[in-house]
Scaffold this active site. Structure first.
Site, PDB file in Angstrom:
ATOM      1  N   LYS A  25      -1.559 -90.779 -12.290  1.00 17.41           N
ATOM      2  CA  LYS A  25      -1.558 -89.530 -13.051  1.00 17.41           C
ATOM      3  C   LYS A  25      -2.014 -89.809 -14.464  1.00 17.41           C
ATOM      4  CE  LYS A  25      -0.534 -85.236 -12.229  1.00 17.41           C
ATOM      5  NZ  LYS A  25      -0.736 -84.554 -10.949  1.00 17.41           N
ATOM      6  N   VAL A  79       5.008 -65.344  -4.315  1.00 13.01           N
ATOM      7  CA  VAL A  79       3.855 -65.082  -3.448  1.00 13.01           C
ATOM      8  C   VAL A  79       2.566 -65.154  -4.277  1.00 13.01           C
ATOM      9  CG1 VAL A  79       4.920 -63.906  -1.504  1.00 13.01           C
ATOM     10  CG2 VAL A  79       4.474 -62.616  -3.604  1.00 13.01           C
ATOM     11  N   VAL A 114      -0.141 -69.981  -3.136  1.00 14.46           N
ATOM     12  CA  VAL A 114       0.315 -70.585  -1.878  1.00 14.46           C
ATOM     13  C   VAL A 114       1.239 -69.645  -1.108  1.00 14.46           C
ATOM     14  CG1 VAL A 114       1.542 -72.524  -0.824  1.00 14.46           C
ATOM     15  CG2 VAL A 114       0.163 -72.919  -2.863  1.00 14.46           C
TER      16      VAL A 114
HETATM   17  P1  NAD Z   1       1.197 -69.719  -8.461  1.00 12.68           P
HETATM   18  O1  NAD Z   1       1.464 -69.749  -9.916  1.00 12.68           O
HETATM   19  O2  NAD Z   1      -0.089 -69.147  -7.972  1.00 12.68           O
HETATM   20  O3  NAD Z   1       2.370 -68.918  -7.716  1.00 12.68           O
HETATM   21  C1  NAD Z   1       3.714 -69.004  -8.065  1.00 12.68           C
HETATM   22  C2  NAD Z   1       4.303 -67.602  -7.919  1.00 12.68           C
HETATM   23  O4  NAD Z   1       5.701 -67.687  -8.122  1.00 12.68           O
HETATM   24  C3  NAD Z   1       3.738 -66.627  -8.972  1.00 12.68           C
HETATM   25  O5  NAD Z   1       3.290 -65.460  -8.331  1.00 12.68           O
HETATM   26  C4  NAD Z   1       4.939 -66.374  -9.881  1.00 12.68           C
HETATM   27  O6  NAD Z   1       4.946 -65.060 -10.424  1.00 12.68           O
HETATM   28  C5  NAD Z   1       6.094 -66.588  -8.918  1.00 12.68           C
HETATM   29  N1  NAD Z   1       7.371 -66.888  -9.552  1.00 12.68           N
HETATM   30  C6  NAD Z   1       7.610 -67.607 -10.686  1.00 12.68           C
HETATM   31  N2  NAD Z   1       8.924 -67.649 -10.923  1.00 12.68           N
HETATM   32  C7  NAD Z   1       9.537 -66.973  -9.922  1.00 12.68           C
HETATM   33  C8  NAD Z   1      10.883 -66.682  -9.608  1.00 12.68           C
HETATM   34  N3  NAD Z   1      11.889 -67.104 -10.362  1.00 12.68           N
HETATM   35  N4  NAD Z   1      11.142 -65.953  -8.495  1.00 12.68           N
HETATM   36  C9  NAD Z   1      10.146 -65.495  -7.717  1.00 12.68           C
HETATM   37  N5  NAD Z   1       8.837 -65.749  -7.977  1.00 12.68           N
HETATM   38  C10 NAD Z   1       8.543 -66.473  -9.054  1.00 12.68           C
HETATM   39  O7  NAD Z   1       1.393 -71.216  -7.958  1.00 12.68           O
HETATM   40  P2  NAD Z   1       0.937 -71.831  -6.558  1.00 12.68           P
HETATM   41  O8  NAD Z   1      -0.355 -72.528  -6.723  1.00 12.68           O
HETATM   42  O9  NAD Z   1       1.108 -70.806  -5.483  1.00 12.68           O
HETATM   43  O10 NAD Z   1       2.041 -72.974  -6.370  1.00 12.68           O
HETATM   44  C11 NAD Z   1       3.367 -72.636  -5.999  1.00 12.68           C
HETATM   45  C12 NAD Z   1       4.206 -73.900  -5.991  1.00 12.68           C
HETATM   46  O11 NAD Z   1       3.672 -74.825  -5.048  1.00 12.68           O
HETATM   47  C13 NAD Z   1       4.224 -74.649  -7.334  1.00 12.68           C
HETATM   48  O12 NAD Z   1       5.499 -75.231  -7.495  1.00 12.68           O
HETATM   49  C14 NAD Z   1       3.178 -75.733  -7.154  1.00 12.68           C
HETATM   50  O13 NAD Z   1       3.451 -76.854  -7.962  1.00 12.68           O
HETATM   51  C15 NAD Z   1       3.356 -76.065  -5.687  1.00 12.68           C
HETATM   52  N6  NAD Z   1       2.166 -76.646  -5.061  1.00 12.68           N
HETATM   53  C16 NAD Z   1       1.009 -75.935  -5.036  1.00 12.68           C
HETATM   54  C17 NAD Z   1      -0.111 -76.465  -4.412  1.00 12.68           C
HETATM   55  C18 NAD Z   1      -1.409 -75.689  -4.328  1.00 12.68           C
HETATM   56  O14 NAD Z   1      -2.226 -76.001  -3.479  1.00 12.68           O
HETATM   57  N7  NAD Z   1      -1.618 -74.675  -5.161  1.00 12.68           N
HETATM   58  C19 NAD Z   1      -0.044 -77.739  -3.808  1.00 12.68           C
HETATM   59  C20 NAD Z   1       1.169 -78.449  -3.840  1.00 12.68           C
HETATM   60  C21 NAD Z   1       2.277 -77.858  -4.461  1.00 12.68           C
END
Ligand code: NAD
Length: 356
Positions: free
Chosen positions: A80, A178, A181
């Site tokens: 990282k 939502v 992911v």
């Molecule tokens: P994102 O920001 O697109 O989506 C997260 C969603 O969660 C947002 O819509 C946000 O409004 C909502 N949110 C935030 N706080 C909340 C709460 N307290 N209650 C309900 N909803 C809430 O992020 P993402 O890319 O979808 O990633 C989601 C998670 O998965 C993160 O923790 C990320 O680190 C992990 N992750 C993502 C990927 C990827 O491919 N994008 C890969 C590995 C891990």
């Protein structure tokens, strides 16, 4: 000194601190492990309260990349880079400085995007090094869908553990968050025949999901208490802690959020409550798998299709749950042992040029 102790405790290979005064750059590059191949892991650009905080973040993130890639069976390791975001930084010069450093590692480190880094930033870095991914071809949405696909396979393994079948028919899945992911996780579950309940703090994301997938919505606070088969945290890390675990009314936790457990004790608490847990870095490895198989900088020896490897998350989670049952230990702990075992046979500090 404390960083050196962490290095010793968790077998880190290398920690470098990079400085370019003119650019106002201070960055930390960590190579945790290259036993299986180049240290893969993105570059994070964010504000930190102190240099120490940045170093710990880089150390933790690099190590979790090793565990994620090892558990997924990829021929790469974990690393990282974090760049401390400060006022009046010369961003271009800072990115180029980091890129030149990455280039000097001759392929021991291969990097891409993480928080705060854009596709344009990667393009700047690619003028100085070949060891930064060309992500323009791999759409962001595409990687999120791959993550959701892996979460879906992790859920299948958990459902089988709990009910003897991986069928989603008649099952209820509660998705927290939502966004990129979580939307896809909800879609997979709906298409597999589950009833889905969702929550999000962002009204726009929630409305889109409810409308597109015809699912039920509850408030962000209520989602913990939905009586369901699967609780799927797809929002933030640290959401499962001593305050929320007692409120859960699910049989399974399987989602995409990184570091979803507040700490190790929270893994024990879930286990103590009889809730089956798909360890986060195994369930959410879909994007890194998809990303890795797309790279052309390395001749990837494994000729499988990335999607096959993502589907294999089902088998990995099944194996973790089997060992958890046998050893009577929480899946989170068993997962760490599983990943560490992928490294043990050949811990040799390779420093050759992968792919050259
Ligand atoms: P994102 O920001 O697109 O989506 C997260 C969603 O969660 C947002 O819509 C946000 O409004 C909502 N949110 C935030 N706080 C909340 C709460 N307290 N209650 C309900 N909803 C809430 O992020 P993402 O890319 O979808 O990633 C989601 C998670 O998965 C993160 O923790 C990320 O680190 C992990 N992750 C993502 C990927 C990827 O491919 N994008 C890969 C590995 C891990």
């Amino acid at each position: 000194m404390i960083a050196a102790n962490i290095m010793k405790a968790h077998d880190y290979e290398e920690v470098s601190i990079l400085q370019n005064k003119k650019a106002r750059l201070l960055a930390i590059n960590v190579i945790h492990d290259t036993t299986r191949g180049p240290a893969v892991g993105g570059i994070r650009f964010m504000k930190y309260k102190s240099e120490d905080e940045a170093i710990y973040d880089a150390l933790n993130l690099a190590r979790s990349m090793t565990y994620k890639t090892a558990a997924a069976g990829l021929s790469c390791g974990g690393g990282k880079t974090v760049i401390m975001d400060v006022e009046e930084m010369d961003r271009v010069l800072a990115l180029k400085t980091v890129a030149r450093f990455i280039e000097s590692l001759n392929g021991r480190r291969f990097t891409g995007r993480d928080l705060g880094i854009s596709l344009e930033d990667l393009e700047i870095m690619r003028t100085e090094t070949q060891w930064v991914a060309d992500e323009s071809a791999a759409g962001v949405g595409d990687l999120s869908e791959a993550t959701a696909c892996g979460v879906y396979h992790a859920m299948r393994a958990c459902l089988e553990e709990v009910s003897g079948t991986d069928s989603f028919k008649g099952k209820k899945v509660a998705v927290q968050g939502v966004g990129e992911v979580g939307f896809w996780v909800a879609k997979y579950a709906v298409e597999a025949g589950a009833r889905v309940v969702v929550a999000d703090v962002n009204p726009g994301a929630l409305a889109r999901t409810v409308e597109d997938l015809k699912v039920e919505a509850v408030s962000p606070d209520q989602i913990y208490e939905v009586d369901c088969d699967v609780f799927s945290p797809c929002a933030l890390g640290g959401v499962l802690n001593s305050g929320t675990i007692p409120r859960l009314r699910c049989k399974i936790v399987a989602g995409s959020a990184n570091n979803v457990l507040g700490n190790e004790q929270d893994g024990n608490s879930l286990y103590g409550r009889g809730i089956v847990y798909a360890p986060d870095y195994i369930a959410n490895a879909g994007a890194v798998i998809q990303w890795w198989f797309r790279q052309t900088a390395y001749p990837v020896m494994d000729k499988r299709d990335g999607r096959e490897v993502i589907a294999n998350i089902y088998l990995v989670v099944k194996e973790i749950l089997r060992r958890s049952r046998e050893k009577q230990q929480p899946p989170a702990r068993v997962a760490d042992q599983y990943a560490e075992n992928q490294l043990k046979p050949e811990k040799t500090y390779r420093d050759m040029n992968w792919g050259m």
